[in-house]
Write an enzyme that holds these catalytic residues in place. Structure first.
Site, PDB file in Angstrom:
ATOM      1  N   SER A 287      33.668  31.187 -32.059  1.00 44.42           N
ATOM      2  CA  SER A 287      32.195  31.162 -32.176  1.00 44.42           C
ATOM      3  C   SER A 287      31.421  30.102 -31.315  1.00 44.42           C
ATOM      4  CB  SER A 287      32.116  30.736 -33.833  1.00 44.42           C
ATOM      5  OG  SER A 287      30.939  31.316 -34.153  1.00 44.42           O
ATOM      6  N   HIS A 428      33.713  37.809 -38.585  1.00 47.59           N
ATOM      7  CA  HIS A 428      33.366  36.569 -37.651  1.00 47.59           C
ATOM      8  C   HIS A 428      34.807  35.618 -38.281  1.00 47.59           C
ATOM      9  CE1 HIS A 428      31.372  34.137 -35.048  1.00 47.59           C
ATOM     10  NE2 HIS A 428      31.402  33.234 -35.892  1.00 47.59           N
TER      11      HIS A 428
HETATM   12  C1  GCU Z   1      25.891  31.142 -36.136  1.00 45.50           C
HETATM   13  C2  GCU Z   1      25.015  31.359 -34.736  1.00 45.50           C
HETATM   14  C3  GCU Z   1      26.268  31.656 -33.627  1.00 45.50           C
HETATM   15  C4  GCU Z   1      27.706  30.926 -33.819  1.00 45.50           C
HETATM   16  C5  GCU Z   1      27.962  30.908 -35.257  1.00 45.50           C
HETATM   17  C6  GCU Z   1      29.350  29.870 -35.364  1.00 45.50           C
HETATM   18  O1  GCU Z   1      26.048  32.471 -36.621  1.00 45.50           O
HETATM   19  O2  GCU Z   1      24.111  32.144 -34.784  1.00 45.50           O
HETATM   20  O3  GCU Z   1      25.847  31.873 -32.423  1.00 45.50           O
HETATM   21  O4  GCU Z   1      28.564  31.421 -32.982  1.00 45.50           O
HETATM   22  O5  GCU Z   1      27.032  30.281 -36.090  1.00 45.50           O
HETATM   23  O6  GCU Z   1      29.512  28.954 -34.300  1.00 45.50           O
HETATM   24  O7  GCU Z   1      29.932  29.921 -36.403  1.00 45.50           O
END
Ligand code: GCU
Length: 449
Positions: A287, A428
């Site tokens: 992420s 995610h």
């Molecule tokens: C949020 C953000 C993302 C990121 C994510 C994370 O969703 O919008 O860009 O990758 O957090 O780091 O968990």
């Protein structure tokens, strides 16, 4: 145009509240807030805009910038010309996206405070090291945890991961030093609780070791805070702030740049450890930390491989796509991850001189694996695929094979050669499926030496 950007001050009332609290109620508050910290795999999709576009037909008509065209419009024709073009892209990325990284320190200092031969029930040697490095405002430090498989040839190829919640979250091993972490998004730090041991289900250290790889990790919270105005609270960005400057402006580095710097300092140590093969170190992050490993790998060619999990916008997904998260939404929720210059492209992202295909190309010809997840459209898996395709010609020029297709694969169908890619089912997160692909990719590229 270079402008300074003012960030909001969301923490003032909280600071006041904390000051008014008695010691015991403060302790109770901190305990509650720490316990509420999410693990990496369960991180909520913060900052998601309800107005986000998820219609492919509205993602926009754009052309990704061609990594094989010099700034002056001339084509890059030979592998020998690539380093010059690479330097151009690197400079543009630093100036307009992540910010300029301070120079590599000439010398680091380190203290190995744990060297245990029979860790994890005899499966590993465990080392814990504090790495100290100079900044203009004194020494900074970070803790590195390393496991080396006992029954594998040494020096071992090693996966260096950057974690969210502290080194103790990657495994339940009670001997791992508890990290010092921020209390949620408050500008207050304390030792992570015992209950956080092994909490990050995105790591299966034993599995990695069983495959013959070492596993090393650092915690991003020990490098730079992850909240608005974090630069005021003792992280690297504050320590490198030039005298007389009070806030980031122009190409001053964002938090992603600082976290990447932390990975390079971990590498400084790994180069000195005789159990680690410093020529076979892969970096892995999820992420926002997937974005971080891409930038770290782009800058620091000592990293032999990059594993970028669900990196999304600001990582492998092109800025130019209007799909899921956008520069506009990111500029509201996470402006501090980047340099202030990036925010001047809100509403005119087509003018950004670089894009994520070039970020991936900066890693060439070293192997890079990019992932997305079906239920994580916010991170724009299709966009990540398009960027990986567009980075391919650079790999080809340098004698490597990129993805070798421009057909988006189906779910759970890993593809590629020196660029690897998959979109798995689910959300995610970092899953066992992701690791299976990473380890197969590492076997193909890192074990061959
Ligand atoms: C949020 C953000 C993302 C990121 C994510 C994370 O969703 O919008 O860009 O990758 O957090 O780091 O968990």
């Amino acid at each position: 145009m270079r402008v300074g950007v003012r960030f909001r001050r969301p923490h003032r009332w909280l600071m006041l509240f904390l000051c008014l609290c008695g010691a015991s109620s403060l302790g109770a508050l901190l305990a509650v807030m720490t316990a509420a910290q999410p693990s990496a795999s369960a991180l909520p999709a913060m900052g998601q805009a309800s107005s986000a576009n998820y219609d492919e037909s509205k993602a926009g008509n754009f052309r990704l910038p061609d990594p094989l065209v010099f700034n002056n419009g001339k084509p890059v024709k030979t592998p020998g010309e690539w380093p010059k073009r690479r330097a151009e892209i690197l400079k543009l990325y630093a100036e307009d996206v992540y910010g300029r990284t301070p120079k590599t320190p000439r010398r680091i200092r380190y203290k190995v405070f744990d060297d245990t031969q029979d860790a994890l029930g005899g499966k590993a040697v465990r080392k814990q090291v504090t790495i100290y490095f100079p900044t203009p405002k004194g020494e900074a430090h970070e803790d590195l945890l390393i496991y080396i498989p006992s029954n594998a040839p040494k020096p071992a190829p090693t996966i260096l991961a950057i974690n969210f919640g502290g080194n103790q979250t990657v495994n339940a091993d009670p001997a791992i030093k508890l990290a010092t972490v921020w209390i949620g998004k408050l500008p207050v730090r304390q030792q992570a609780p015992e209950t956080s041991r092994g909490r990050d289900k995105g790591f299966d250290v034993e599995k990695i070791l069983a495959r013959g790889y070492g596993f090393a990790t650092i915690c991003y919270q020990e490098i730079e805070p992850d909240f608005m105005e974090g630069y005021l609270h003792g992280g690297l960005r504050e320590m490198f702030m030039p005298a007389g400057q009070t806030e980031p402006t122009g190409d001053y580095w964002g938090a992603i740049g600082a976290w990447s710097y932390g990975l390079s300092r971990a590498m400084d140590y790994l180069e000195k450890d005789k159990d680690v093969d410093a020529h076979r170190v892969a970096i892995m992050g999820h992420s926002r930390l997937g974005k971080t490993v891409l930038w770290a790998g782009a800058q620091d060619t000592r990293f032999a491989m990059v594993l970028a999990n669900c990196s999304g916008r600001g990582g492998a997904s092109p800025w130019r796509r209007n799909y899921g998260e956008t520069l506009h939404s990111m500029s509201k929720a996470f402006p501090y991850w980047f340099c202030p210059n990036l925010l001047t492209y809100v509403g005119r992202v087509d003018k950004l001189p670089v894009d994520s295909d070039e970020l991936i190309a900066l890693i060439a010809p070293r192997p890079v694996y990019i992932t997305g997840a079906q239920d994580d459209q916010w991170a724009d898996p299709h966009g990540m695929f398009l960027a990986a395709v567009a980075a391919g010609p650079v790999y080809k020029l340098l004698g490597a094979e990129g993805l070798d297709t421009d057909q988006m694969p189906g779910i759970n169908q890993p593809i590629g050669h020196t660029i690897g890619f998959h979109v798995r089912d689910g959300k995610h997160a970092v899953t066992a499926y992701d690791w299976d692909q990473y380890l197969a990719f590492a076997d193909a590229h890192l074990k061959a030496h």
